[in-house]
Design an enzyme around this catalytic site. Structure first.
Site, PDB file in Angstrom:
ATOM      1  N   ARG A 187      11.738  -2.261  10.844  1.00  0.00           N
ATOM      2  CA  ARG A 187      10.787  -2.751   9.851  1.00  0.00           C
ATOM      3  C   ARG A 187      10.834  -4.269   9.893  1.00  0.00           C
ATOM      4  NH1 ARG A 187      13.747   1.425   7.236  1.00  0.00           N
ATOM      5  NH2 ARG A 187      12.431   3.189   6.603  1.00  0.00           N
TER       6      ARG A 187
ATOM      7  N   LYS B 254      16.064   1.009   4.103  1.00  0.00           N
ATOM      8  CA  LYS B 254      15.678   1.304   2.725  1.00  0.00           C
ATOM      9  C   LYS B 254      16.791   2.054   2.009  1.00  0.00           C
ATOM     10  CE  LYS B 254      10.629   1.509   3.031  1.00  0.00           C
ATOM     11  NZ  LYS B 254       9.457   2.392   2.889  1.00  0.00           N
TER      12      LYS B 254
ATOM     13  N   HIS C 193       3.930  -3.848  11.450  1.00  0.00           N
ATOM     14  CA  HIS C 193       4.520  -2.520  11.220  1.00  0.00           C
ATOM     15  C   HIS C 193       4.038  -1.508  12.257  1.00  0.00           C
ATOM     16  CE1 HIS C 193       7.054  -0.178   8.602  1.00  0.00           C
ATOM     17  NE2 HIS C 193       6.174   0.795   8.577  1.00  0.00           N
TER      18      HIS C 193
ATOM     19  N   ARG D 250       6.441  -0.775  15.023  1.00  0.00           N
ATOM     20  CA  ARG D 250       7.459   0.242  14.710  1.00  0.00           C
ATOM     21  C   ARG D 250       6.892   1.641  14.945  1.00  0.00           C
ATOM     22  NH1 ARG D 250      11.762   1.941  11.166  1.00  0.00           N
ATOM     23  NH2 ARG D 250      11.018   3.295   9.495  1.00  0.00           N
TER      24      ARG D 250
ATOM     25  N   HIS E 244      14.433   7.257   8.773  1.00  0.00           N
ATOM     26  CA  HIS E 244      13.663   8.030   7.803  1.00  0.00           C
ATOM     27  C   HIS E 244      14.602   8.983   7.062  1.00  0.00           C
ATOM     28  CE1 HIS E 244       9.633   7.558  10.158  1.00  0.00           C
ATOM     29  NE2 HIS E 244       9.826   6.580   9.295  1.00  0.00           N
TER      30      HIS E 244
ATOM     31  N   TYR F  52       4.309  11.421  13.200  1.00  0.00           N
ATOM     32  CA  TYR F  52       4.046  10.932  14.554  1.00  0.00           C
ATOM     33  C   TYR F  52       3.570  12.061  15.465  1.00  0.00           C
ATOM     34  CZ  TYR F  52       6.273   6.805  12.813  1.00  0.00           C
ATOM     35  OH  TYR F  52       6.574   5.722  12.045  1.00  0.00           O
TER      36      TYR F  52
END
Length: 306
Positions: free
Chosen positions: A161, A184, A252, A255, A278, A287
């Site tokens: 990110r 995150k 982004h 990524r 994730h 994806y």
């Protein structure tokens, strides 16, 4: 909120504190929880009249929940936002019901509004490479051009990110074969680094006019401070306009491109989930939707309807 009782206020504050401590939630997540739950309580206080306290929290009915969601929809709240708010309220009720010993079924049984997940828009492999090359041309200052190239190369080569790339410090240079990234929610992951990314960062470090101290930011702004991500976004925007790429070609997107190109090359979905950091496999599965959509598009063009 004047119509919220002290006990209800304390309950919310304690819930938010538990989310910070136990789940290591990001501050943005905590703020969103607080906003959503306060909005829920404010509606119910007006809906039922009077002060809204623990007793009222315990007796919320399925009808009340439906009225709240209908109110949110009526004021233009998108399905995704309503789903997020409902999720926050459910989390609060699960936590509170364990401490106050009441049945939260009326709240927990409410179905989440359906919404279409945003499908990531990756760049084609040649477009991703062209983006890296074109970013370098956006500044007449050699070290700034090298800096922007290094960041975009890292995002594409490692699936970072923008915040993760900009959080690297001088201690991360020269870039090792693997990076330990804090993503995150404070989650750590190990990411392998391709030689191209190591080379790009080394080229930037060699000509950066500022001392790259171990504790200072690796990527510097023109005055020597931490680089503002908005400046990088503007640089990429200029590059995409030069290349004639769509508005979805953002930093982004590099990524997203990393993930999709790995998937196309036969990468394992769970391994890609780990590399991207994730929390849920369903996020990574977006994806596969991209890949399937691309294949169907190719099929449609190859086999036009008669």
């Amino acid at each position: 909120m004047s119509n919220l009782s002290p006990a209800a206020t304390d309950a919310l504050e304690n819930f938010l504190a538990s989310q910070r401590a136990l789940k290591n939630s990001a501050e943005n997540t905590i703020t969103a929880y607080q906003t959503d739950i306060l909005g829920f309580m404010a509606f119910l206080a007006g809906h039922t009249g009077g002060t809204f306290g623990i007793a009222q929290i315990k007796t919320v009915s399925l009808t009340d929940m439906r009225a709240w969601l209908a109110h949110e929809r009526g004021r233009g709240s998108a399905a995704r936002s309503r789903a997020r708010a409902l999720s926050a309220v459910k989390s609060f009720y699960r936590w509170l019901s364990e401490r106050e010993d009441f049945d939260p079924t009326a709240v927990l049984s409410v179905r989440s509004p359906k919404f279409a997940r945003k499908i990531p828009r990756p760049l084609a492999e040649d477009a991703a490479k062209a983006m890296i090359e074109t970013v370098e041309l956006q500044s007449s200052t050699t070290w700034v051009a090298a800096r922007d190239t290094a960041i975009i190369t890292l995002m594409y080569a490692c699936g970072l990110r923008i915040s993760e790339a900009l959080s690297l410090t001088g201690a991360d240079a020269p870039v090792p074969d693997v990076l330990r990234i804090t993503g995150k929610g404070g989650k750590e992951r190990i990411v392998p680094v391709l030689p191209a990314a190591q080379k790009a960062v080394a080229a930037y470090c060699a000509i950066c006019p500022f001392e790259l101290t171990p504790e200072g930011p690796l990527f510097r702004g023109v005055r020597g401070g931490a680089l503002n991500p908005r400046l990088l976004q503007k640089t990429v925007e200029r590059a995409r306009l030069q290349l004639g790429l769509p508005a979805t070609a953002t930093p982004h997107a590099m990524r997203h491109s990393f993930a999709t190109h790995l998937l196309n090359a036969g990468g394992d979905l769970r391994a890609i989930q780990e590399l991207l950091g994730h929390a849920s496999l369903s996020t990574t599965q977006a994806y596969t939707a991209v890949d399937t959509a691309r294949l169907l598009d190719v099929y449609e063009k190859a086999h036009p309807k008669g």
